[in-house]
Design an enzyme around this catalytic site. Sequence first.
Site, PDB file in Angstrom:
ATOM      1  N   TRP A  25       0.828  -1.218   0.000  1.00  0.00           N
ATOM      2  CA  TRP A  25       0.000   0.000   0.000  1.00  0.00           C
ATOM      3  C   TRP A  25       0.862   1.267   0.000  1.00  0.00           C
ATOM      4  CZ3 TRP A  25      -0.285  -3.944   3.608  1.00  0.00           C
ATOM      5  CH2 TRP A  25       0.475  -3.775   4.770  1.00  0.00           C
ATOM      6  N   GLU A  47      -4.577   0.904   6.728  1.00  0.00           N
ATOM      7  CA  GLU A  47      -4.578   1.343   8.126  1.00  0.00           C
ATOM      8  C   GLU A  47      -5.711   0.680   8.907  1.00  0.00           C
ATOM      9  OE1 GLU A  47      -2.382   2.796   9.824  1.00  0.00           O
ATOM     10  OE2 GLU A  47      -1.066   3.506   8.243  1.00  0.00           O
ATOM     11  N   TYR A 130      -5.871   8.087  15.573  1.00  0.00           N
ATOM     12  CA  TYR A 130      -4.656   7.589  14.914  1.00  0.00           C
ATOM     13  C   TYR A 130      -4.859   7.455  13.409  1.00  0.00           C
ATOM     14  CZ  TYR A 130      -1.445   4.443  12.823  1.00  0.00           C
ATOM     15  OH  TYR A 130      -0.564   3.903  11.937  1.00  0.00           O
ATOM     16  N   ASP A 148       1.456   5.645  16.856  1.00  0.00           N
ATOM     17  CA  ASP A 148       0.998   4.282  17.137  1.00  0.00           C
ATOM     18  C   ASP A 148       1.892   3.684  18.229  1.00  0.00           C
ATOM     19  OD1 ASP A 148       3.372   3.639  15.908  1.00  0.00           O
ATOM     20  OD2 ASP A 148       2.507   2.415  14.314  1.00  0.00           O
ATOM     21  N   CYS A 200      14.070  -0.033  16.511  1.00  0.00           N
ATOM     22  CA  CYS A 200      13.798   0.264  17.921  1.00  0.00           C
ATOM     23  C   CYS A 200      12.716  -0.710  18.427  1.00  0.00           C
ATOM     24  CB  CYS A 200      13.350   1.710  18.074  1.00  0.00           C
ATOM     25  SG  CYS A 200      13.409   2.275  19.776  1.00  0.00           S
ATOM     26  N   CYS A 207      20.424  -0.403  18.449  1.00  0.00           N
ATOM     27  CA  CYS A 207      20.841   1.005  18.547  1.00  0.00           C
ATOM     28  C   CYS A 207      22.037   1.317  17.649  1.00  0.00           C
ATOM     29  CB  CYS A 207      21.150   1.370  19.995  1.00  0.00           C
ATOM     30  SG  CYS A 207      19.708   1.179  21.061  1.00  0.00           S
ATOM     31  N   CYS A 210      20.821   2.579  14.453  1.00  0.00           N
ATOM     32  CA  CYS A 210      19.739   3.575  14.530  1.00  0.00           C
ATOM     33  C   CYS A 210      20.175   4.930  13.979  1.00  0.00           C
ATOM     34  CB  CYS A 210      19.296   3.728  15.982  1.00  0.00           C
ATOM     35  SG  CYS A 210      17.968   4.933  16.149  1.00  0.00           S
TER      36      CYS A 210
HETATM   37 FE1  SF4 Z   1      15.572   3.200  19.855  1.00  0.00          FE
HETATM   38 FE2  SF4 Z   1      17.409   4.355  18.337  1.00  0.00          FE
HETATM   39 FE3  SF4 Z   1      17.163   5.081  20.866  1.00  0.00          FE
HETATM   40 FE4  SF4 Z   1      18.167   2.702  20.271  1.00  0.00          FE
HETATM   41  S1  SF4 Z   1      19.081   4.656  19.754  1.00  0.00           S
HETATM   42  S2  SF4 Z   1      16.621   3.142  21.829  1.00  0.00           S
HETATM   43  S3  SF4 Z   1      16.979   2.139  18.479  1.00  0.00           S
HETATM   44  S4  SF4 Z   1      15.624   5.360  19.270  1.00  0.00           S
END
Ligand code: SF4
Length: 360
Positions: A25, A47, A130, A148, A200, A207, A210
Amino acid sequence: MSINQSPFSRELLQWYDRHARALPWRVPPAERAAGVRPNAYRVWLSEIMLQQTTVAAVKSYFERFVNRWPEVGHLAAAPEAAVMGEWAGLGYYARARNLHACARTVSERFGGEFPQTAAELKTLPGIGDYTSAAIAAIAFDEPAAVVDGNVERVVTRLLALATPLPSAKKAIRTEVERLTPHLRPGDFAQAMMDLGATVCTPTRPACVLCPVRAHCRAAAAGTQEQFPVKPPKAAVPTRKGAAFVAVRRRDGAVWLRRRTEKGMLSGMSEPPSSAWNARADGATGAGAAPFAAAWRLCGPVAHGFTHFKLDLEVWRADVDADPPIDGWWSRSADQAGEALPTLMRKVLKSALADSADSLS
Ligand code: SF4
């Protein structure tokens, strides 16, 4: 407390441009940049389907729906039974009915075009805070805050938000409103969702991969898995009451009665007991006894129910005559066969252990 908005959204969107999930979608970011607009019908349908269901579960349903009903007008004109039939297996059937009602409303009231603002979208059947924000952002680039469960988790970590959910919801929304850029708000919303779904994650967030790690307080402190903070379990209330065990002097039998058909332990057997309430004002004393006798206190009995703890004062009286209330004598040998709940067996044990004046 704030996160520098521009670098945050820039870094997140650069990551999204490379790592966006391919979803049936969704318009991929490169096509979006080339001017392809998401189809509101497809965004809305996805959604609604994704509420309380996973992406993996939704994909095949989505494909079937859009193949059979490519535009909202086709869905609006479909018999409800056909829509319900295609929906079968996705669960939450009220959503399928609302989906159909919404398609009809869009066709009849809006000429087959979805309204473009979150405020107007929210007037349609089955569309709440939402979903209206998600459609407005993704399909129409309204800078609406799309929050969300995934986004909630990401934000509580970014801010190392000590407030537990659901109390933290307002602070999370405020932060998402602040972070949402006016340029590419739809891609930003989808990028936040993707970040929560793929990087996350609830446990062991990645991390090191991230894109917004530089803005994350929890990652800096190494506490990312402590967020979101869960609310403390509600304290279990204590109720109080009293049970009155009449013991027949000649053979040690106890007077039992049947509890009423309503309420806790309904229809079970018991030595007469008072109502169970939260008072500790004397209503559980000998004055609450169902008939006069030489009651003496044998001790408390505590029992845990699912939603409360019960402290019963156990009173005993040794008597010769039948009590003037409904019930029956139950001798020791008969008690195993009585419908006595665990609580009442504890009460009897406490009373019968106190045998200073009894014969048994
Ligand atoms: Fe989440 Fe990124 Fe923070 Fe790690 S660094 S806790 S993945 S937002």
